[in-house]
Structures are given as structure tokens and as C-alpha cells.
Design a protein around this motif. Structure first.
Motif, PDB file in Angstrom:
ATOM      1  N   ASN A  97      -5.185   5.555   2.730  1.00 33.96           N
ATOM      2  CA  ASN A  97      -4.085   4.860   2.074  1.00 33.96           C
ATOM      3  C   ASN A  97      -4.644   3.770   1.167  1.00 33.96           C
ATOM      4  O   ASN A  97      -5.758   3.276   1.383  1.00 33.96           O
ATOM      5  N   THR A  98      -3.873   3.354   0.167  1.00 32.11           N
ATOM      6  CA  THR A  98      -4.399   2.363  -0.775  1.00 32.11           C
ATOM      7  C   THR A  98      -4.655   1.016  -0.110  1.00 32.11           C
ATOM      8  O   THR A  98      -5.464   0.229  -0.609  1.00 32.11           O
ATOM      9  N   ASP A  99      -3.992   0.725   1.001  1.00 30.03           N
ATOM     10  CA  ASP A  99      -4.280  -0.523   1.703  1.00 30.03           C
ATOM     11  C   ASP A  99      -5.589  -0.446   2.486  1.00 30.03           C
ATOM     12  O   ASP A  99      -6.058  -1.463   2.994  1.00 30.03           O
ATOM     13  N   ASN A 110      -6.009   7.139  -5.605  1.00 31.72           N
ATOM     14  CA  ASN A 110      -5.992   5.715  -5.256  1.00 31.72           C
ATOM     15  C   ASN A 110      -6.443   4.838  -6.422  1.00 31.72           C
ATOM     16  O   ASN A 110      -5.885   3.757  -6.651  1.00 31.72           O
ATOM     17  N   TYR A 146      -5.541  14.129   3.802  1.00 29.83           N
ATOM     18  CA  TYR A 146      -6.833  13.448   3.804  1.00 29.83           C
ATOM     19  C   TYR A 146      -7.933  14.306   4.418  1.00 29.83           C
ATOM     20  O   TYR A 146      -8.861  13.799   5.061  1.00 29.83           O
ATOM     21  N   GLY A 165       0.803  -1.214   0.000  1.00 30.31           N
ATOM     22  CA  GLY A 165       0.000   0.000   0.000  1.00 30.31           C
ATOM     23  C   GLY A 165       0.831   1.257   0.000  1.00 30.31           C
ATOM     24  O   GLY A 165       1.981   1.259   0.431  1.00 30.31           O
ATOM     25  N   HIS A 166       0.218   2.297  -0.525  1.00 32.13           N
ATOM     26  CA  HIS A 166       0.777   3.638  -0.400  1.00 32.13           C
ATOM     27  C   HIS A 166       0.238   4.244   0.887  1.00 32.13           C
ATOM     28  O   HIS A 166      -0.958   4.515   1.002  1.00 32.13           O
ATOM     29  N   GLN A 167       1.109   4.465   1.852  1.00 30.87           N
ATOM     30  CA  GLN A 167       0.730   5.104   3.098  1.00 30.87           C
ATOM     31  C   GLN A 167       1.224   6.545   3.056  1.00 30.87           C
ATOM     32  O   GLN A 167       2.435   6.778   3.060  1.00 30.87           O
ATOM     33  N   PHE A 168       0.271   7.479   2.988  1.00 30.97           N
ATOM     34  CA  PHE A 168       0.619   8.897   2.798  1.00 30.97           C
ATOM     35  C   PHE A 168       1.573   9.037   1.612  1.00 30.97           C
ATOM     36  O   PHE A 168       2.594   9.707   1.678  1.00 30.97           O
ATOM     37  N   ASP A 215      -1.896  13.416  10.193  1.00 28.60           N
ATOM     38  CA  ASP A 215      -2.084  14.038   8.877  1.00 28.60           C
ATOM     39  C   ASP A 215      -1.696  15.514   8.959  1.00 28.60           C
ATOM     40  O   ASP A 215      -2.537  16.416   8.849  1.00 28.60           O
ATOM     41  N   VAL A 235      -7.478   8.266   6.903  1.00 25.38           N
ATOM     42  CA  VAL A 235      -6.264   7.594   6.449  1.00 25.38           C
ATOM     43  C   VAL A 235      -6.569   6.786   5.187  1.00 25.38           C
ATOM     44  O   VAL A 235      -6.590   5.574   5.180  1.00 25.38           O
TER      45      VAL A 235
END
Length: 485
Positions: A249-251, A298, A286, A79-82, A281, A247
Motif C-alpha cells: 500500500n502507498t502508506d 505507487n 501483491y 494511503g491507498h490500501q489495496f 490478498d 502489502v
């Protein structure tokens, strides 16, 4: 079949038909003592489970005892986190299996906070009671609001402590979702799997969530279209009730189109497009007003993962995928605009509707008006004389124009107000109320305020006398949320 030993489990394990790079076989870690503190009777019934028998089996909800035919796993994903890409996976959750309900649908049954897995990345795999109660409460509130969401079947305490910034009581949430397949699952397959692995995941997901496209000429392009449509509809619903995920994120983006992974989420009180509650954040990535654009970002990451399936020559797939992503924000706006029309009782659509809506929102932002209660007041035609918004001349002008529009519609004004009641909640899980009931439960072992709030949120559109106590404007104080890990 429900027996004295089996409360109705019909667990399947179709996800485990996928290549084994997508999961690791791992069971829950035993805990000291299991005690159910929240149990969802309605959801148990929907799943074909005997709630009376299940209540007598608290060890099921901590992992000390496994349901019949359970084959627990932890799922792998990235995943992309931030915006930073990384390898992830279920670091504190195990999937017991897919419950097959009476209608044949499959529902993931997951224990969150069940102990370490191969993806824990140094974490303890445990969860604190407060965040698990919070996810149960917010997800059930979202369900009541009509927003697609994962749900809580139960929260059980473990009799053990977890160590964060302070020592906290431990708990496990039994989470139910259409599936836990994420955009990050596809990113993981694209990054670390073969094309065959990626195709197997796509075919499995299409079969589970989008079987109607299985025979399409290019089903993987259709798959991208379908997921984008569901995500657009979902985020529009978030915007319409003032929900901020916190949040994205993509995950944390479920391919099914459900809201999932409630961490630092909250509901907006005063209308402000820049509202952020999450303590992490810092750049407002977000924020409430950014959620549609982040959804498009995303979806672009999802599209990148699918390019090789859409066309073996990825450069040929790229313009087709770009077209889907470019249309995404238009989809969000279309769903949102229709929802805003309903919130204002507008059924005869015109091009001027958006201008009317934006004028109201600008006035709300200018006068720091409460999002939910402004629409509640318009629905009931009950205006607080102390409100800066309602006393403003610009609002009064807007109000007269809106009333004139309602009077000229094909439905009666009375019918318009009934429509508004169906789309403007009387109550939301106010942040200060959520914190209050969680503190009573965790600190004082008093769950009654939490039960009362859950009961109110079962039908937030009911406009009952019981809801009046929960509908007041919140105190004027700063509010911040924190990740539960």
C-alpha cells in the motif's frame, strides 16, 4: 555524551518543524512490566548508544520511561490500501525523536505497539509479541541480505495481553528507520493540506534524504526522479532474493527507499510468479510477479501529489511526471537484470543474457524448483539427483550454454563463482523456520532457536557449515501470513 543517566541519546525533532497538521503530540501508554527479549547490540553501537547501559533500562523500550529530550509524536498520513484511498496515521506507534549518530545522520526512533493515538481508528494501539518478533527477525535478515530496510533496536514484552482472534502476550518493537515519511504522507498533504504544507514537507524530505538536488532548477521533478530510482532499486532487490512484501500500500512505501512495515511478508520457496502468502490478498494484487508493476502504480500516486510543486499549472507538470513513471519499469528491469547476471556470474553483458535468464526461470517454474536453493546449487555445482529440474534435458542443455558463456568471459570461471557467492544467499529466513522459532519463543518462552536463526542470517552469503542445517528445501505444505494488527 554517555553518562550514568544517558546512554548516548542525541534526540532531535526536526520533523516537528513542519506544520502541525503532520503530527499529533502524544506519549506512549504505560504498561505493566517491561522486559527486553531481543536487543540489537550492533545497531545500538551504530547509533552511538551504550548497549550495556541500555539493557539496564527496559522501560525505555515500552515507553514507561522516555529518553532525555524526547518529544513523542504520532505521524499523520494517508494511503491507498489495496487501491482504496483513506486517512490513516500512526495508530499504534509513537516517534520518540531522531537520533543523531556520530556521523551526523538522523535515524527515527519509533515505538511500535506503544498505545492509542489520535489515529488509532478504534484500535487498541497495542502489538502482539509474535508479530513484533517477526518484524525484528525479517528486517534483520533483510539487512543481512543487503536489502535497504528499517531495523529493530529491541523487542520488549509488556506484561499485558492483547486481544485479537485469541489472547496474546503484548510487546513493543523499537524500530529504527532513515525516516518514516511515506508516499502516503505526501498524499495526505495534497489531500488535506495547503500547497505551502506540501512544499514544506517536500523541502524537509529533500533536505533529509536528497540534499544533492536542493539547488536543481526544478528540484521537485528531481525529487520524483530520485525517489523512483530508489524504489526501483529496492524492488529489484526484493525480486532477486524472492521477498514478497505482501502489502504494498502507498502508506507502506518509504520515501527513503527502505523496506518498511513488515506485515504479511514472506520469502518465496518454489519459484512461481503468482506466489502470494497474505491471507487478505485474495486477488493476488501483491503477488511476487506483480511487485514491479505495483511499484510503478505507487510511484504514479506519489507523482500526482507533487504535480502542483513541479509546475503551478498541473497540466504542464503532467507529461514530465508521466515520463518518470513510464521509465520506472525499465529501471526496475535494468537493476534486476544486473542482479541476475551477478547471480549467474555473468560480467560481460550481452543482449542474449535476458533470454538465458528467462529460460532458467521458466524451467524453475515448470519443475517447481526452489528459488534460493536452485541458485545455491549452481553456485556450488552441487545438484540433488532427485531434483526434477536438474534431471530435465532442457536444463542440462541450458547448463552447458551457461558454462560455455562463463568460459569465454573476461574473468576466470573461478572468479565468476566467487561473484555468485556474493549474490546468492546460502540461507534465507524460511517461512517454516520463522514460524517454528516464533512459536518456541511465544508459546514456550524459549528464545534460543530465534537467536540461532538471527545469528545465521547475519551473513547469509557466508556458506558456513552452521548454515547447512537451515538450507534444506522446505516441507511441501501450504503457508499463509496474517497482518499483525
Amino acid at each position: 555524551m554517555i553518562t550514568d543517566q544517558n546512554p548516548g541519546w542525541h534526540l532531535r525533532h526536526k520533523y516537528q518543524d513542519l506544520p502541525d497538521i503532520f503530527y499529533s503530540s502524544v506519549g506512549p501508554t504505560e504498561v505493566a512490566q517491561s522486559k527486553i527479549v531481543l536487543f540489537n547490540e550492533t545497531l545500538a553501537e551504530e547509533l552511538g548508544l551504550d548497549d550495556t547501559l541500555l539493557r539496564q533500562l527496559p522501560d525505555i523500550f515500552t515507553g514507561n520511561q522516555l529518553p532525555d529530550e524526547s518529544k513523542p509524536i504520532a505521524q499523520a498520513y494517508a494511503g491507498h490500501q489495496f487501491a482504496s484511498f483513506t486517512m490513516l496515521g500512526d495508530g499504534r506507534a509513537v516517534l520518540l525523536g531522531e537520533q543523531q549518530a556520530d556521523d551526523g545522520r538522523l535515524y527515527d526512533i519509533q515505538l511500535k505497539g506503544a498505545g492509542r493515538t489520535p489515529y488509532s481508528r478504534g484500535g487498541d494501539g497495542r502489538a502482539a509479541l509474535g508479530p513484533m518478533l517477526r518484524e525484528y527477525l525479517i528486517s534483520e535478515s533483510m539487512h543481512g541480505l543487503g536489502v535497504p530496510t528499517s531495523r529493530g533496536l529491541a523487542v520488549a514484552t509488556t506484561g499485558e495481553k492483547v486481544y485479537r482472534e485469541e489472547v496474546l502476550p503484548g510487546a513493543v518493537l523499537t524500530r529504527v528507520a532513515d525516516s518514516h515519511i511515506r508516499v502516503g504522507t505526501f498524499q495526505y498533504a495534497r489531500q488535506w493540506g495547503s500547497k505551502q504544507d506540501l512544499q514544506a514537507l517536500a523541502d524537509y524530505t529533500i533536505d533529509r534524504h536528497y540534499p544533492e538536488i536542493a539547488e536543481d532548477e526544478n528540484k521537485y521533478l528531481s525529487f520524483l526522479h530520485k525517489v523512483a530510482e530508489r524504489q526501483a532499486a529496492l524492488i529489484a532487490k526484493w525480486q532477486l532474493v524472492g521477498f514478497i512484501h505482501g502489502v504494498m500500500n502507498t502508506d507502506n512505501v518509504a520515501i527513503s527507499g527502505q523496506t518498511i512495515d513488515y506485515g504479511p511478508c514472506a520469502f518465496m520457496d518454489r519459484y512461481d510468479r503468482q506466489t502470494v502468502f497474505s491471507s487478505i490478498d485474495l486477488e493476488r494484487r501483491y503477488a511476487y510477479g506483480n511487485q514491479p508493476e505495483i511499484g510503478a502504480w505507487n510511484m504514479a500516486r506519489f507523482a500526482e501529489s507533487l504535480l502542483i510543486l513541479i509546475d503551478e499549472e498541473e497540466e504542464k507538470a503532467l507529461p514530465q511526471a508521466k515520463e518518470v513513471i513510464q521509465n520506472y519499469l525499465s529501471l526496475v528491469e535494468s537493476y534486476w537484470l544486473d542482479g541476475m547476471r551477478a547471480k549467474l556470474g555473468i560480467v560481460d553483458k550481452t543482449d542474449e543474457d535476458k533470454v538465458l535468464i528467462e529460460r532458467l526461470l521458466n524451467l524453475m517454474e515448470q519443475h517447481r524448483a526452489d528459488f534460493t536453493n536452485t541458485f545455491r546449487a549452481l553456485t556450488l555445482l552441487q545438484f540433488d539427483p532427485a531434483s526434477r529440474l536438474f534431471q530435465a534435458k532442457a536444463f542440462q542443455t541450458w547448463f552447458q550454454e551457461w558454462q560455455s558463456k562463463l568460459a569465454l568471459q573476461s574473468m576466470t570461471v573461478t572468479e565468476a563463482y566467487q561473484l555468485m557467492k556474493q549474490h546468492n544467499p546460502s540461507v534465507i529466513p524460511r517461512n517454516y523456520l520463522v514460524e517454528k522459532v516464533l512459536d518456541e519463543a511465544v508459546s514456550n518462552n524459549d528464545y534460543q532457536p530465534l537467536y540461532d536463526l538471527l545469528a545465521v542470517m547475519q551473513n547469509p552469503y557466508a556458506y558456513t557449515e552452521m548454515q547447512e542445517a537451515y538450507a534444506a528445501d522446505p516441507p511441501d505444505e501450504a503457508y499463509q501470513t496474517f497482518c499483525g494488527t
